[in-house]
Write a protein that holds these residues in place. Structure first.
Motif, PDB file in Angstrom:
ATOM      1  N   ARG A   1       0.855  -1.190   0.000  1.00 60.16           N
ATOM      2  CA  ARG A   1       0.000   0.000   0.000  1.00 60.16           C
ATOM      3  C   ARG A   1       0.892   1.241   0.000  1.00 60.16           C
ATOM      4  NH1 ARG A   1      -4.754  -1.660   4.418  1.00 60.16           N
ATOM      5  NH2 ARG A   1      -5.216  -3.649   3.414  1.00 60.16           N
TER       6      ARG A   1
ATOM      7  N   GLU B   1       1.085   3.989   1.346  1.00 61.55           N
ATOM      8  CA  GLU B   1       0.557   4.755   2.479  1.00 61.55           C
ATOM      9  C   GLU B   1       1.047   6.210   2.413  1.00 61.55           C
ATOM     10  OE1 GLU B   1      -1.478   3.575   4.782  1.00 61.55           O
ATOM     11  OE2 GLU B   1      -1.211   1.393   4.859  1.00 61.55           O
TER      12      GLU B   1
ATOM     13  N   PHE C   1       4.714  -0.611  12.215  1.00 60.49           N
ATOM     14  CA  PHE C   1       3.255  -0.548  12.336  1.00 60.49           C
ATOM     15  C   PHE C   1       2.608  -0.249  10.987  1.00 60.49           C
ATOM     16  CE2 PHE C   1      -0.760   1.676  12.790  1.00 60.49           C
ATOM     17  CZ  PHE C   1      -1.460   0.774  13.573  1.00 60.49           C
ATOM     18  N   ARG C   2       3.121   0.742  10.294  1.00 63.31           N
ATOM     19  CA  ARG C   2       2.544   1.088   8.985  1.00 63.31           C
ATOM     20  C   ARG C   2       3.655   1.152   7.945  1.00 63.31           C
ATOM     21  NH1 ARG C   2      -2.249   2.570   8.128  1.00 63.31           N
ATOM     22  NH2 ARG C   2      -2.664   3.492  10.152  1.00 63.31           N
ATOM     23  N   MET C   3       3.676   0.133   7.097  1.00 63.24           N
ATOM     24  CA  MET C   3       4.715   0.041   6.075  1.00 63.24           C
ATOM     25  C   MET C   3       4.070   0.080   4.694  1.00 63.24           C
ATOM     26  SD  MET C   3       7.232  -2.812   7.619  1.00 63.24           S
ATOM     27  CE  MET C   3       6.092  -4.134   7.864  1.00 63.24           C
TER      28      MET C   3
ATOM     29  N   PHE D   1       4.263  -5.055   3.323  1.00 57.43           N
ATOM     30  CA  PHE D   1       4.036  -5.736   4.597  1.00 57.43           C
ATOM     31  C   PHE D   1       3.359  -7.073   4.317  1.00 57.43           C
ATOM     32  CE2 PHE D   1      -0.535  -4.809   4.637  1.00 57.43           C
ATOM     33  CZ  PHE D   1      -0.605  -3.728   3.772  1.00 57.43           C
TER      34      PHE D   1
ATOM     35  N   GLN E   1       0.162  -9.861   5.360  1.00 59.33           N
ATOM     36  CA  GLN E   1      -1.151 -10.012   5.997  1.00 59.33           C
ATOM     37  C   GLN E   1      -1.412 -11.476   6.335  1.00 59.33           C
ATOM     38  OE1 GLN E   1      -3.665  -7.958   3.001  1.00 59.33           O
ATOM     39  NE2 GLN E   1      -4.108  -6.530   4.665  1.00 59.33           N
TER      40      GLN E   1
ATOM     41  N   GLU F   1      -5.319  -0.160  15.494  1.00 58.51           N
ATOM     42  CA  GLU F   1      -5.801  -1.461  14.989  1.00 58.51           C
ATOM     43  C   GLU F   1      -4.683  -2.495  14.900  1.00 58.51           C
ATOM     44  OE1 GLU F   1      -7.979  -1.452  11.270  1.00 58.51           O
ATOM     45  OE2 GLU F   1      -7.188  -3.442  10.777  1.00 58.51           O
ATOM     46  N   LEU F   2      -5.023  -3.668  15.416  1.00 56.67           N
ATOM     47  CA  LEU F   2      -4.141  -4.828  15.305  1.00 56.67           C
ATOM     48  C   LEU F   2      -4.729  -5.769  14.266  1.00 56.67           C
ATOM     49  CD1 LEU F   2      -1.696  -6.084  16.679  1.00 56.67           C
ATOM     50  CD2 LEU F   2      -3.170  -6.800  18.536  1.00 56.67           C
ATOM     51  N   GLU F   3      -6.032  -5.849  14.256  1.00 57.87           N
ATOM     52  CA  GLU F   3      -6.729  -6.771  13.358  1.00 57.87           C
ATOM     53  C   GLU F   3      -8.161  -6.280  13.180  1.00 57.87           C
ATOM     54  OE1 GLU F   3      -6.088 -10.850  14.106  1.00 57.87           O
ATOM     55  OE2 GLU F   3      -7.969 -11.504  13.230  1.00 57.87           O
TER      56      GLU F   3
ATOM     57  N   HIS G   1     -14.616  -8.383   9.809  1.00 51.70           N
ATOM     58  CA  HIS G   1     -15.598  -7.714   8.949  1.00 51.70           C
ATOM     59  C   HIS G   1     -16.688  -8.665   8.491  1.00 51.70           C
ATOM     60  CE1 HIS G   1     -11.545  -5.767   7.838  1.00 51.70           C
ATOM     61  NE2 HIS G   1     -12.112  -4.995   8.733  1.00 51.70           N
TER      62      HIS G   1
ATOM     63  N   ALA H   1      -8.923 -10.059   9.436  1.00 54.35           N
ATOM     64  CA  ALA H   1      -7.808  -9.486   8.679  1.00 54.35           C
ATOM     65  C   ALA H   1      -6.780  -8.884   9.622  1.00 54.35           C
ATOM     66  CB  ALA H   1      -8.327  -8.413   7.723  1.00 54.35           C
ATOM     67  N   GLY H   2      -5.654  -9.586   9.759  1.00 56.92           N
ATOM     68  CA  GLY H   2      -4.563  -9.088  10.588  1.00 56.92           C
ATOM     69  C   GLY H   2      -3.257  -9.183   9.814  1.00 56.92           C
ATOM     70  N   GLY H   3      -2.162  -8.963  10.510  1.00 53.37           N
ATOM     71  CA  GLY H   3      -0.878  -9.042   9.822  1.00 53.37           C
ATOM     72  C   GLY H   3       0.237  -9.428  10.776  1.00 53.37           C
TER      73      GLY H   3
ATOM     74  N   ARG I   1       2.428  -6.293  12.402  1.00 55.83           N
ATOM     75  CA  ARG I   1       1.846  -5.640  13.583  1.00 55.83           C
ATOM     76  C   ARG I   1       1.765  -6.598  14.755  1.00 55.83           C
ATOM     77  NH1 ARG I   1      -3.023  -1.671  11.465  1.00 55.83           N
ATOM     78  NH2 ARG I   1      -1.633  -0.582  10.013  1.00 55.83           N
TER      79      ARG I   1
HETATM   80  P1  ATP Z   1      -5.299   0.996   9.087  1.00 54.88           P
HETATM   81  O1  ATP Z   1      -6.618   1.545   9.507  1.00 54.88           O
HETATM   82  O2  ATP Z   1      -4.299   0.876  10.210  1.00 54.88           O
HETATM   83  O3  ATP Z   1      -4.742   1.608   7.835  1.00 54.88           O
HETATM   84  P2  ATP Z   1      -6.702  -0.973   7.651  1.00 54.88           P
HETATM   85  O4  ATP Z   1      -8.037  -0.895   8.313  1.00 54.88           O
HETATM   86  O5  ATP Z   1      -6.477  -0.336   6.350  1.00 54.88           O
HETATM   87  O6  ATP Z   1      -5.578  -0.510   8.681  1.00 54.88           O
HETATM   88  P3  ATP Z   1      -7.005  -3.653   6.804  1.00 54.88           P
HETATM   89  O7  ATP Z   1      -7.231  -3.257   5.423  1.00 54.88           O
HETATM   90  O8  ATP Z   1      -8.144  -4.164   7.622  1.00 54.88           O
HETATM   91  O9  ATP Z   1      -6.262  -2.478   7.592  1.00 54.88           O
HETATM   92  O10 ATP Z   1      -5.806  -4.686   6.831  1.00 54.88           O
HETATM   93  C1  ATP Z   1      -5.797  -5.800   7.691  1.00 54.88           C
HETATM   94  C2  ATP Z   1      -4.530  -5.871   8.510  1.00 54.88           C
HETATM   95  O11 ATP Z   1      -3.371  -5.785   7.687  1.00 54.88           O
HETATM   96  C3  ATP Z   1      -4.358  -4.742   9.528  1.00 54.88           C
HETATM   97  O12 ATP Z   1      -5.092  -5.012  10.692  1.00 54.88           O
HETATM   98  C4  ATP Z   1      -2.859  -4.802   9.776  1.00 54.88           C
HETATM   99  O13 ATP Z   1      -2.526  -5.824  10.722  1.00 54.88           O
HETATM  100  C5  ATP Z   1      -2.323  -5.169   8.419  1.00 54.88           C
HETATM  101  N1  ATP Z   1      -1.900  -3.954   7.729  1.00 54.88           N
HETATM  102  C6  ATP Z   1      -2.664  -3.144   6.956  1.00 54.88           C
HETATM  103  N2  ATP Z   1      -1.954  -2.109   6.480  1.00 54.88           N
HETATM  104  C7  ATP Z   1      -0.679  -2.268   6.976  1.00 54.88           C
HETATM  105  C8  ATP Z   1       0.537  -1.533   6.830  1.00 54.88           C
HETATM  106  N3  ATP Z   1       0.593  -0.437   6.074  1.00 54.88           N
HETATM  107  N4  ATP Z   1       1.635  -1.979   7.476  1.00 54.88           N
HETATM  108  C9  ATP Z   1       1.586  -3.101   8.249  1.00 54.88           C
HETATM  109  N5  ATP Z   1       0.472  -3.842   8.400  1.00 54.88           N
HETATM  110  C10 ATP Z   1      -0.643  -3.441   7.781  1.00 54.88           C
END
Ligand code: ATP
Length: 466
Positions: free
Chosen positions: A205, A207, A215-217, A220, A222, A289-291, A294, A331-333, A336
């Motif tokens: 992504r 970002e 935490f936000r890469m 990454f 999933q 958010e950790l996970e 939905h 949906a987790g990763g 994180r």
């Molecule tokens: P956020 O609100 O933190 O951007 P999201 O709601 O977009 O997250 P999801 O699309 O539900 O996240 O993605 C499911 C999981 O994938 C997240 O809970 C997280 O563990 C992991 N994840 C998502 N984006 C990232 C990221 N940029 N870096 C690391 N892990 C990620």
């Protein structure tokens, strides 16, 4: 917030820097391409980090696939037919609100600017929000543009010609691979509803404001599971997955007080979701958010059926009905999750007037299960005995030998990387064939026969694994 408000809990580590520097120093995580100055929001896992992350993925797979009869695995490609992302809604709406500073041209995600914490999703879509709240650039105080939507998908070209027709996307989630393979998996496994498809793999992504370490890469991994159910079962199934996923984190040691559920407000729900609840963790930088869990209704399979022309209905032999299953997703990763396990297990203690740093990682997650240490490295018989024990242990687990310091220091080094047990060979061992097994958390020591070490460690691992 009041003092007894459960949201008021302190993070396990006050300063993120403690974890970042431990990770670099001991080889858990390095900045990517560091010798060239690094690349923003990509991190490399070092020798210990890759073990930890592999163990996290293994623990997830164990809970989600191995221990369940109705969930099977899949490993779909990162590159998919570009139509997948049109159908899924990602091309149109997988975007975040971006604002740009007029003076230094830095870009920010609107909802991550200071002062936006309490904004609703409707506020975030309001074009006059920057003006209304008087938001300024947090770096130089310059004026910010009104928000615009920024699509987070990375594009590339497939094949030798760089033209629009050859555009493909790096997947921003693994879920779509499970949807487009729904029929393949169902027919090849003959699964009946309810059943699930689990996947672990890379996602990408672009970002806008990555950060807070791993935490936000932008690249990454999933760990996502799609659970297919009869429509009337979706709401109940959704509720059932909430405690199961919570329990996975606590089973592997996360302090329950630092976890909470947060339900998405109706105007915050993603375009596909009927209901969404996040499991959040109290990171040093706040509750995040950790996970996500939905209820996606029939959105995915109905849209893929309409766009592909392929019949994606399920035939229920019990009721002789054809219908599109609904989907509940977890949906987790692992990035994180591994980060959370690192933070939550970090302890600083005082032992006999000295500081001891311990990663009290669950043994199943620890990079090394055991370290084999000589009390005297100058005695070749002791070193030989260590290597014999080490070779035996390595048949079943990650084990390591270290003789580069005195025993007290060797113990502390293993404590700091979370090794649950140390085996020490001393002069007496040469005579009685027994060694000392030292426990990381209690620091108690037990004398056992050298031939029994592998069995003893395996038994201890099995006991905590459940
Ligand atoms: P956020 O609100 O933190 O951007 P999201 O709601 O977009 O997250 P999801 O699309 O539900 O996240 O993605 C499911 C999981 O994938 C997240 O809970 C997280 O563990 C992991 N994840 C998502 N984006 C990232 C990221 N940029 N870096 C690391 N892990 C990620």
């Amino acid at each position: 917030m009041t003092a007894d408000d459960p949201n008021n809990v302190a993070p396990a580590v006050a300063n993120l820097e403690t974890i970042v520097s431990l990770s670099k120093r001991r080889g858990f995580v390095f900045p990517s391409s560091e010798i060239y100055g690094g690349i923003n929001a990509v991190w490399d896992y070092g020798p210990l980090g890759v073990e930890l992350k592999n163990n996290v993925k293994r623990a997830w797979w164990r809970a989600m696939v191995q221990e369940r009869d109705e969930i099977v695995g899949l490993d779909a490609g990162i590159l998919m037919h570009p139509q997948v992302w049109l159908t899924s809604g990602h091309v149109a709406s997988f975007s975040d609100p971006l604002v740009e500073c007029a003076t230094d041209h830095r870009r920010f995600r609107l909802d991550e600017l200071p002062g936006t914490e309490e904004l609703s999703a409707t506020d975030l879509r309001d074009p006059s929000i920057v003006q209304r709240l008087g938001l300024r650039c947090p770096v130089d105080g310059g004026p910010l543009s009104p928000p615009r939507r920024f699509n987070l998908m990375f594009k590339t070209y497939m094949g030798p010609v760089e033209e629009d027709a050859a555009i493909v996307y790096l997947r921003p989630e693994t879920a779509q691979g499970s949807y487009v393979n729904f029929k393949n998996v169902q027919q090849s496994t003959r699964k009946k509803l309810p059943f699930g498809i689990a996947q672990v793999g890379k996602s990408f992504r672009n970002e806008i404001s990555p950060g807070n370490f791993v935490f936000r890469m932008r690249e990454f991994e999933q760990m996502e599971m799609q659970y297919f159910v009869r429509p009337e079962e979706a709401a109940r199934t959704f509720e059932a997955w909430l405690p199961r996923r919570w329990d996975w984190y606590t089973r592997y040691g996360v302090t329950p007080e630092r976890l909470r559920f947060r339900e998405h407000a109706p105007d915050e729900l993603a375009h596909y979701a009927k209901k969404a609840v996040d499991i959040e963790y109290r990171f040093p930088f706040g509750w995040k958010e950790l996970e996500g869990i939905h209820n996606r209704a029939d959105f995915d399979l109905s849209n893929h059926q309409a766009a592909s022309g392929e019949n994606l209905e399920y035939f229920d032999p019990a009721t002789a009905e054809h219908f599109i299953p609904w989907i509940v997703e977890t949906a987790g990763g692992p990035d994180r999750a591994a980060f959370t396990f690192l933070i939550d297990s970090y302890r600083e203690e005082e032992v006999r007037g000295e500081k001891r740093v311990v990663l009290a990682l669950h043994p199943a997650l620890a990079p090394y299960k055991v370290a084999v240490l000589p009390l005297l490295k100058k005695r070749p018989e002791i070193v030989d005995m260590c290597h014999r024990i080490l070779a035996d242990l390595k048949r079943d687990m990650m084990a390591v030998y270290d003789d580069t310091a005195a025993i007290g220091k060797l113990y502390r080094r293993q404590d700091e990387i979370g090794t649950p047990w140390c085996v020490t060979v001393d002069v007496e061992s040469l005579e009685d064939g027994a060694v000392t097994v030292r426990d990381r958390d209690s620091m108690t020591q037990e004398r056992i026969a050298a031939e029994g070490v592998r069995r003893a460690i395996l038994d201890r691992l099995a006991a905590v694994q459940g």
